[in-house]
Design a protein around this motif. Structure first.
Motif, PDB file in Angstrom:
ATOM      1  N   THR A 190       0.402   2.164   8.056  1.00 12.23           N
ATOM      2  CA  THR A 190      -0.951   2.110   8.185  1.00 12.23           C
ATOM      3  C   THR A 190      -1.673   1.105   7.069  1.00 12.23           C
ATOM      4  OG1 THR A 190      -1.248   4.231   8.992  1.00 12.23           O
ATOM      5  CG2 THR A 190      -3.469   2.968   8.191  1.00 12.23           C
ATOM      6  N   GLY A 191      -1.880  -0.093   7.600  1.00 13.77           N
ATOM      7  CA  GLY A 191      -2.717  -0.922   6.527  1.00 13.77           C
ATOM      8  C   GLY A 191      -1.818  -2.276   6.676  1.00 13.77           C
ATOM      9  N   GLU A 228       8.638   1.820  -3.391  1.00 13.14           N
ATOM     10  CA  GLU A 228       8.526   1.528  -1.921  1.00 13.14           C
ATOM     11  C   GLU A 228       7.399   0.365  -2.036  1.00 13.14           C
ATOM     12  OE1 GLU A 228       7.099   4.962   0.731  1.00 13.14           O
ATOM     13  OE2 GLU A 228       8.139   6.116  -0.649  1.00 13.14           O
ATOM     14  N   ARG A 229       6.758   0.236  -2.931  1.00 11.77           N
ATOM     15  CA  ARG A 229       5.652  -0.986  -3.062  1.00 11.77           C
ATOM     16  C   ARG A 229       6.378  -2.328  -3.273  1.00 11.77           C
ATOM     17  NH1 ARG A 229       2.188   2.579  -5.670  1.00 11.77           N
ATOM     18  NH2 ARG A 229       2.729   1.778  -7.643  1.00 11.77           N
ATOM     19  N   ASP A 230       7.501  -2.182  -4.010  1.00 17.92           N
ATOM     20  CA  ASP A 230       8.254  -3.539  -4.317  1.00 17.92           C
ATOM     21  C   ASP A 230       9.450  -3.735  -3.315  1.00 17.92           C
ATOM     22  OD1 ASP A 230       7.011  -3.791  -6.651  1.00 17.92           O
ATOM     23  OD2 ASP A 230       8.590  -3.111  -8.063  1.00 17.92           O
ATOM     24  N   ARG A 231       9.781  -2.714  -2.376  1.00 23.50           N
ATOM     25  CA  ARG A 231      10.814  -2.784  -1.649  1.00 23.50           C
ATOM     26  C   ARG A 231      10.481  -3.942  -0.567  1.00 23.50           C
ATOM     27  NH1 ARG A 231      11.348   2.381   0.773  1.00 23.50           N
ATOM     28  NH2 ARG A 231      12.543   2.808  -1.314  1.00 23.50           N
ATOM     29  N   GLY A 235       0.603  -1.195   0.098  1.00 23.62           N
ATOM     30  CA  GLY A 235       0.101   0.021  -0.097  1.00 23.62           C
ATOM     31  C   GLY A 235       0.704   1.392  -0.092  1.00 23.62           C
ATOM     32  N   ALA A 236       1.880   1.222  -0.185  1.00 29.51           N
ATOM     33  CA  ALA A 236       2.878   2.247  -0.238  1.00 29.51           C
ATOM     34  C   ALA A 236       2.626   3.317  -1.180  1.00 29.51           C
ATOM     35  CB  ALA A 236       4.622   1.774  -0.379  1.00 29.51           C
TER      36      ALA A 236
END
Length: 163
Positions: free
Chosen positions: A134-135, A108-111, A102-103
């Motif tokens: 959050t999430g 950031e989503r792949d990190r 949820g980044a």
């Protein structure tokens, strides 16, 4: 493995198929690499051994570790009690990481980010410090043997968003 042995190998042996291409999507410790990669840095993943076995018949030695269970049993502030069981014939180096799908941006989503952890009160349990997001996160249990083989198990958990 069975797909190669049963469906494709007979065609290669009879000369009706020249072979296959093997794709390694990433050797990095990122979301794609953990799911689709054969390598993770200098570590080999189960897919690497499956390809080598399919082409050469060579089995991994020692036998690969096998994740049995990754389960979050409780949350306390920013720490999670985690059960991570892995069968192995050799000692393992265990670590934990997370991925936050949820980044706000793709990088950031792949990190995949390593998490602080320590052994729990009983064998196969760990205390893992969760990130402040959050999430829901994807929690990875990573086990590496002395031969450089890396296996992963994953589960999802909602991290407590505390400052």
């Amino acid at each position: 493995m069975d797909g190669w042995r049963n469906a494709l190998a007979p065609h290669v042996q009879s000369g009706r198929c020249l072979g296959l291409f093997v794709f390694n999507y990433s050797a990095a410790l990122d979301h794609t690499g953990l799911w689709l990669g054969m390598l993770s840095g200098t570590s080999t993943r189960p897919a690497w051994h499956a390809v080598r076995d399919a082409y050469t018949g060579v089995k991994p030695a020692p036998a690969l570790p096998v994740p049995v269970r990754l389960e979050v049993r409780g949350l306390e502030k920013d720490w999670a009690d985690v059960a991570f069981d892995v069968t192995s014939t050799t000692p393992l180096e265990v670590s934990f990481a997370y991925n936050f799908r949820g980044a706000p941006n793709r990088a950031e989503r792949d990190r995949v980010t390593m998490l602080e952890s320590r052994k729990g009160a009983t064998p196969g349990t760990w205390r893992v410090r969760l990130p402040v997001v959050t999430g829901a996160i994807k929690l990875y249990g990573l086990a590496k043997d002395g031969a450089g083989n890396l296996v992963a198990a994953t589960t999802s958990v909602v991290a407590p968003a505390t400052p």
